[in-house]
Scaffold this motif. Structure first.
Motif, PDB file in Angstrom:
ATOM      1  N   PRO A 277      -4.668   0.580 -15.754  1.00  9.67           N
ATOM      2  CA  PRO A 277      -4.578  -0.707 -16.236  1.00  9.67           C
ATOM      3  C   PRO A 277      -3.143  -1.371 -16.255  1.00  9.67           C
ATOM      4  O   PRO A 277      -2.886  -2.656 -15.939  1.00  9.67           O
ATOM      5  N   ILE A 278      -1.902  -0.657 -16.272  1.00 11.59           N
ATOM      6  CA  ILE A 278      -0.645  -1.073 -16.112  1.00 11.59           C
ATOM      7  C   ILE A 278      -0.661  -1.687 -14.770  1.00 11.59           C
ATOM      8  O   ILE A 278       0.035  -2.969 -14.514  1.00 11.59           O
TER       9      ILE A 278
ATOM     10  N   GLN B 149      -2.868  -2.823 -12.907  1.00 10.03           N
ATOM     11  CA  GLN B 149      -3.438  -3.800 -12.646  1.00 10.03           C
ATOM     12  C   GLN B 149      -2.763  -5.087 -13.340  1.00 10.03           C
ATOM     13  O   GLN B 149      -3.154  -6.297 -12.597  1.00 10.03           O
ATOM     14  N   ALA B 150      -2.105  -4.922 -14.060  1.00  6.30           N
ATOM     15  CA  ALA B 150      -1.187  -6.027 -14.914  1.00  6.30           C
ATOM     16  C   ALA B 150      -0.210  -6.468 -14.104  1.00  6.30           C
ATOM     17  O   ALA B 150       0.276  -7.661 -14.046  1.00  6.30           O
TER      18      ALA B 150
END
Lengths: 466, 404
Positions: free
Chosen positions: A330-331, A333-334
């Motif tokens: 997720p990081i 993806q950020a």
């Protein structure tokens, strides 16, 4: 729009009003999974069933009208698998979230599909039992979603993935009828193994409404270790060395320096940035066994002259490394505009070649490629990272993806280890399975779902029918 | 922070739909509807108020208003997207020019300046209670705040070990003066001089939650002008939400370049929740025995200081005779959400029901928490149990009862 209104009206008649969502806001929120770019359209309605009977009613209705139905767990999948690309009904299974039974003598649990994996793990661990599969979304992902995708995680190296733990299923078929496959016994040799046909079927054959899952005794001791390696090649060789010397860590993760940099944000005791690659490991078992095995691994690390081996004594600190690891995708993806998480898996002894090949792909296409994953079971996730999305970078990304997939297959591996095919890899499935095998699969699909209403448009390419 | 939602566009776009906020978002966990999830609020705020793909409908309003502003999603978010701030900005946008909101805003302005209700607001509250609009069991704020009585300097007992400024939260000020007195007692007993400055106003969080950023900034500025001029080692507060506002949100409201930025940074660096500060400097006076079984409810606004939630456990571990009984899920929201429960009684009630079960199964007779809203809201449903600030429990162990 009229279609949406009609379906909603019918569903409101069929079920309690609070089990149906049909406002545009609600529908929009059920269009995507954790790969935003696969979202194509909103469903016409969302149903939140609470019983098998609810599911059966919806399926009978959808079957009669030939309306697509897409089952959904947490929606944290990474293949676009639960995106309702043909509209119709999304069946959000999260309210069917009871742990029906944890049987301490038979080492079996019976669960509904909406139970969150981490909640289930905590519940069985209270009874000194263990349910190993650990996809990195474990705090939110559901057991039903795990079963439908054969989800796995770092513990695959020693304990396998979800498929290894499913003993029996209750399934609502596309026409609304209910079957019970398998059972609660470890041994079961009766007819075709529909349990494991449904497991991994990605919602294309029916709706899982209950599952019997195998449990293990909880290992009483565990220890986390980190090896800081000079090069990715060294880390890759270390993996093969550890396994070939008979040590089997419960988790064995391969990480690049860039990944460690991101993980360090979440760590109180940061890892040194001196290495180019890292192995994050957990050893579990009886205390003596953990001591012996971690000693052996430390000796192997020393023998291979890694830069540093950290043995984490404090449980809380150990937990923080795994939590940081969980946040890695997720990081990314950020930070990046688009992140394409590939999921190839290769025989463990091919890891060094895989690492080398990924490096070459990244250099020759001039595109950053993250590499983090479950090296212990050969399931490393090469991740294509796009800082900008435009025609040129998309073209390069597509080339990278194809080369990654072909590399995995050439090394004797599979195109997906634990994410499933969904929309993400349907264009490559034939490369691995071949025409004949796909035809066999399609005839199975046709036999169970003659109208093609279950999660249409997934697994294989559209033009091939169904 | 400005009212301009567009400022958050880049942050909103960082949301990858990983769904990790499902683990903590209390409105989602209660309803199990993804629309009522932090990431969905971002998606819909963008679709309705930035991209204008959807028209803001009553359903959209419900979804934005249905956020408890607990900030737990920010903790769970790998990208640390400030969902609470985005929701606040969206509320501001939706409230613009609305007559009802204008009335509320005026009442809020008076409440904040007064740090409690003036006579007119108290009257309105009383009417609300008569009409059944006020949840049963929740005390109404009184208009005789405690600050007036405590203002000034209270010398430490015994050898002085330090000096702090005490920012009394509005709740302690007008609802729960016992807590304020207990904090002063416990600090001075431990050799720490306490100064309570007059003329401070509300921290501004209620205005921020409504999306009224100008009002919130006004409160922050007023407080900074006073707090910035005081000589103290630390600024303590009894309220976790005031702590978050003074320490973190004030910096978003006073951005770089603002004339008070340096003051805001200096003040932010000194702010501590009272329990955490005391745990840091340690007790100089040993507490006496206290036969009590207690548990601890972690307030949602805790992440501004990573050790805040550990402090009550650590500080009270030494209470002879007492037994601590941990909740199964100490960090789960109680449903209060500041004043959220006043307008969302059904949802709040259902969230609270789970917490109540958890509390009852611990066998505790006292529940401690640093959030006054949590305490009032839980107390209303827990007859026979006491809800206390951690330092009030300590005050009892020193032999002070009910504010000495």
């Amino acid at each position: 729009m009229a279609k949406n209104k009609n379906i909603a009206r019918d569903l409101f008649r069929l079920l309690n009003a609070d089990k149906v969502l049909a406002e545009p806001e609600d529908r929009l929120c059920y269009a995507a999974d954790a790969t935003r770019y696969f979202a194509q359209r909103s469903p016409d309605a969302v149903v939140l069933p609470e019983t098998t009977e609810d599911v059966s009613r919806v399926m009978k209705y959808a079957f009669a009208r030939t309306i697509p139905v897409t089952p959904r767990g947490a929606g944290s999948g990474l293949s676009g698998g639960c995106t309702p690309i043909k509209g119709g009904i999304v069946l959000d299974m999260k309210r069917m979230n009871r742990i029906v039974e944890i049987n301490l003598t038979n080492l079996v649990a019976q669960v509904e599909p909406g139970v969150v994996l981490a909640h289930f793990q905590r519940a069985v661990e209270k009874e000194k039992l263990f349910y190993p599969p650990d996809p990195q979304s474990m705090d939110v992902c559901t057991l039903g979603g795990n079963i439908a995708t054969r989800a796995g995680g770092p513990r695959g190296v020693k304990y396998g993935a979800t498929g290894n733990y499913v003993l029996g299923l209750e399934v609502v078929l596309p026409d609304g009828s209910v079957i019970n496959t398998g059972g609660t016994c470890v041994k079961h040799s009766v007819g075709y193994d529909l349990t494991h046909l449904l497991t991994g079927s990605e919602g294309t054959l029916g709706v899982i409404t209950r599952a019997n899952l195998r449990l293990l005794p909880l290992p009483p001791a565990r220890k986390t270790m980190v090896a800081v390696c000079e090069t990715p090649e060294q880390a890759a060789s270390l993996v093969t060395e550890i396994i070939s010397q008979g040590a089997v860590p419960a988790r064995l993760e391969f990480l690049l320096k860039s990944g460690i940099g991101l993980m360090n944000v979440y760590l109180a005791n940061r890892l040194p940035m001196t290495g180019e690659a890292y192995l994050l490991m957990e050893i579990d078992g009886l205390p003596a066994q953990v001591r012996e095995e971690s000693g052996r691994i430390a000796a192997i690390c020393a023998g291979m002259k890694v830069l540093e081996t950290r043995v984490v004594e404090d449980d809380k600190e150990a937990e923080s490394y795994w939590r940081a690891r969980q946040n890695l995708n997720p990081i990314l993806q950020a930070i990046f505009k688009r992140v394409i998480s590939e999921d190839i898996t290769v025989p463990r002894d091919k890891i060094p070649q895989l690492v080398q090949a990924m490096h070459e792909i990244s250099v020759s296409l001039g595109i950053p490629l993250g590499l983090a994953g479950h090296a212990g079971d050969g399931n490393i996730h090469p991740t294509v990272l796009l800082a900008q999305v435009n025609e040129e970078t998309e073209k390069k990304a597509a080339q990278a993806v194809e080369r990654i997939i072909r590399t995995g297959l050439k090394l004797g591996g599979a195109i997906s280890g634990e994410h499933g095919i969904g929309l993400h890899k349907s264009e490559f499935i034939e490369l691995e399975l071949g025409r004949t095998q796909i035809e066999v699969m399609k005839s199975i699909k046709k036999a169970i779902d003659p109208k093609g209403i279950m999660n249409p448009g997934k697994i294989w390419m559209e033009e091939a029918g169904l | 922070m400005s009212g301009d939602l567009g400022k958050y566009l880049e942050q909103i776009d960082k949301c990858s739909h990983c769904e990790f906020c499902q683990a903590t978002c209390p409105s989602f966990r209660e309803e199990l509807v993804e629309t009522l999830l932090a990431r969905s609020r971002l998606l819909l705020i963008k679709a309705c108020l930035i991209d204008r793909e959807l028209t803001p409908s009553p359903r959209f309003r419900d979804i934005v208003d249905g956020c408890l502003m607990c900030g737990r999603c920010v903790e769970a978010c790998p990208a640390r997207i400030p969902v609470d701030e985005v929701v606040a900005a969206a509320r501001g946008e939706l409230n613009k020019g609305k007559f009802c909101h204008e009335l509320r805003r005026r009442a809020l302005t008076r409440f904040m300046a007064n740090r409690g209700p003036d006579r007119m607001i108290a009257f309105a509250f009383a009417i609300a209670e008569k009409m059944g609009l006020w949840p049963p069991g929740i005390p109404q704020p009184v208009s005789a705040p405690v600050t007036g009585k405590l203002s000034g300097v209270v010398k430490s007992r015994g050898q002085e070990r330090g000096r702090v400024v005490y920012y009394i939260g509005c709740a302690a000020n007008s609802l729960d003066p016992v807590t304020a007195r207990d904090v002063v007692q416990v600090f001075t007993e431990n050799g720490i001089e306490v100064m309570v400055p007059p003329d401070l106003v509300c921290c501004g969080l209620p205005a921020l939650a409504e999306g009224d950023l100008e009002e919130a900034r006004g409160a922050v500025v007023r407080n900074l002008e006073i707090l910035g001029g005081l000589d103290a080692e630390a600024i303590i507060t009894d309220c976790s939400s005031c702590g978050m506002m003074l320490k973190v949100k004030s910096l978003s409201l006073i951005p770089a370049g603002h004339p008070l930025r340096a003051t805001a940074e200096a003040v932010s660096g000194k702010v501590w929740e009272a329990t955490e500060y005391l745990n840091g400097v340690g007790l100089s006076r040993k507490p006496g025995g206290l036969e009590v079984v207690y548990t601890y409810h972690e307030p949602c606004h805790r992440s501004f200081s990573p050790t805040m939630k550990d402090a009550p456990r650590a500080l009270l571990a030494s209470l002879p005779g007492s037994r601590f009984s941990e909740l199964a899920d100490p960090g789960q929201c109680c449903g209060a959400g500041g004043t959220f429960f006043l307008e969302h009684r059904d949802l709040s009630g259902r969230i609270r029901a789970k917490k109540l079960e958890d509390i009852k199964s611990t066998g505790a007779e006292v529940v401690i928490s640093q959030c006054p809203a949590c305490r009032a809201y839980l107390a209303a449903a827990l007859p026979g149990k006491e809800l206390l600030h951690p330092l009030s429990l300590l005050a009892r162990a020193y032999g002070f009862r009910g504010g000495g």
